[in-house]
Design a protein around this motif. Structure first.
Motif, PDB file in Angstrom:
ATOM      1  N   GLU A  35       0.828  -1.215   0.000  1.00  0.00           N
ATOM      2  CA  GLU A  35       0.000   0.000   0.000  1.00  0.00           C
ATOM      3  C   GLU A  35       0.862   1.265   0.000  1.00  0.00           C
ATOM      4  O   GLU A  35       0.526   2.259  -0.661  1.00  0.00           O
TER       5      GLU A  35
ATOM      6  N   LYS B 101       2.072   1.941  -3.468  1.00  0.00           N
ATOM      7  CA  LYS B 101       1.053   2.563  -4.316  1.00  0.00           C
ATOM      8  C   LYS B 101       1.109   4.081  -4.153  1.00  0.00           C
ATOM      9  O   LYS B 101       0.997   4.830  -5.130  1.00  0.00           O
TER      10      LYS B 101
ATOM     11  N   ARG C 243       4.241   5.316  -5.844  1.00  0.00           N
ATOM     12  CA  ARG C 243       4.148   5.210  -7.302  1.00  0.00           C
ATOM     13  C   ARG C 243       3.398   6.399  -7.890  1.00  0.00           C
ATOM     14  O   ARG C 243       3.823   6.987  -8.891  1.00  0.00           O
ATOM     15  N   SER C 244       2.309   6.765  -7.276  1.00  0.00           N
ATOM     16  CA  SER C 244       1.536   7.898  -7.788  1.00  0.00           C
ATOM     17  C   SER C 244       2.294   9.207  -7.594  1.00  0.00           C
ATOM     18  O   SER C 244       2.258  10.100  -8.447  1.00  0.00           O
TER      19      SER C 244
END
Length: 212
Positions: free
Chosen positions: A196, A199, A202-203
């Motif tokens: 999580e 994520k 990554r964004s």
């Protein structure tokens, strides 16, 4: 005449000091309690360290050396920023579990009120600041991170998230906060937490901003 302590015993003494400072903070930690934890006399402790502050600095440097080893193991070989981030998160999760008192000691330091804190911050944060900023700059150049990022600020935010994650595994207040947000069993789900957090990274690293 006081008997010379072995290297193994000196490491044990530092471990006792780290635990005492982590539990009670610099001002309330007791040198006699530390000596008792380590099974030596107070006189023996002061034979090696001039005063409480000198001993505290030695304990902190021991923690820094252990963290430095973890970071250097993750750095090589260099890889895509997100691959590096994943290895780093996993290594820091393991480090927080194995060196809980060191992380709690950092948390005490972050709370302030400790002599020479400015110098300590420079010593502790200098390594990670240079390392993370370097990775951000490299990622910008090779096109694996968004080109509009400020490498220093991204490194700062990146480190803050990783530091808070470690506090959430080790410090009572942050552990309870972790459970409140994420559920009672979150502390046993390292792989899920790592996934999580990646994520989120990554964004942040790869989504470009459209102006106008």
């Amino acid at each position: 005449m006081l008997k010379k302590l072995t290297e193994e015993k000196l490491t044990e003494v530092l471990g006792a000091g780290i635990s005492e400072f982590a539990e009670h903070g610099f001002h309330h930690a007791s040198m006699s309690a530390i000596a008792g934890r380590a099974g030596i006399s107070v006189g023996a402790l002061y034979k090696y360290y001039a005063d409480k502050e000198a001993f505290f600095l030695a304990c902190l440097k021991k923690c820094m050396k252990d963290l430095d080893r973890v970071l250097m193991e993750v750095v090589e070989p260099r890889d895509h920023l997100l691959v590096y981030a994943e290895r780093l998160i996993e290594a820091l999760q393991k480090h927080a579990r194995e060196q809980r008192d060191c992380i709690r000691l950092y948390n005490r330091l972050a709370a302030g009120g400790i002599p020479g804190v400015e110098r300590l911050v420079e010593e502790i944060e200098g390594l990670t600041a240079k390392l993370y900023t370097g990775f951000m700059e490299t990622a910008k150049r090779d096109g694996t991170a968004r080109p509009d990022m400020d490498a220093g600020l991204f490194a700062f935010f990146f480190d803050n998230l990783l530091m808070m994650m470690q506090f959430s595994y080790t410090c009572d207040y942050y552990r309870e906060r972790f459970r409140l947000y994420c559920g009672e069993d979150v502390l046993g789900q390292d792989a899920y937490v790592r996934e999580e957090l990646l994520k989120f990274f990554r964004s942040a690293f790869t989504v470009s901003t459209v102006n106008g």
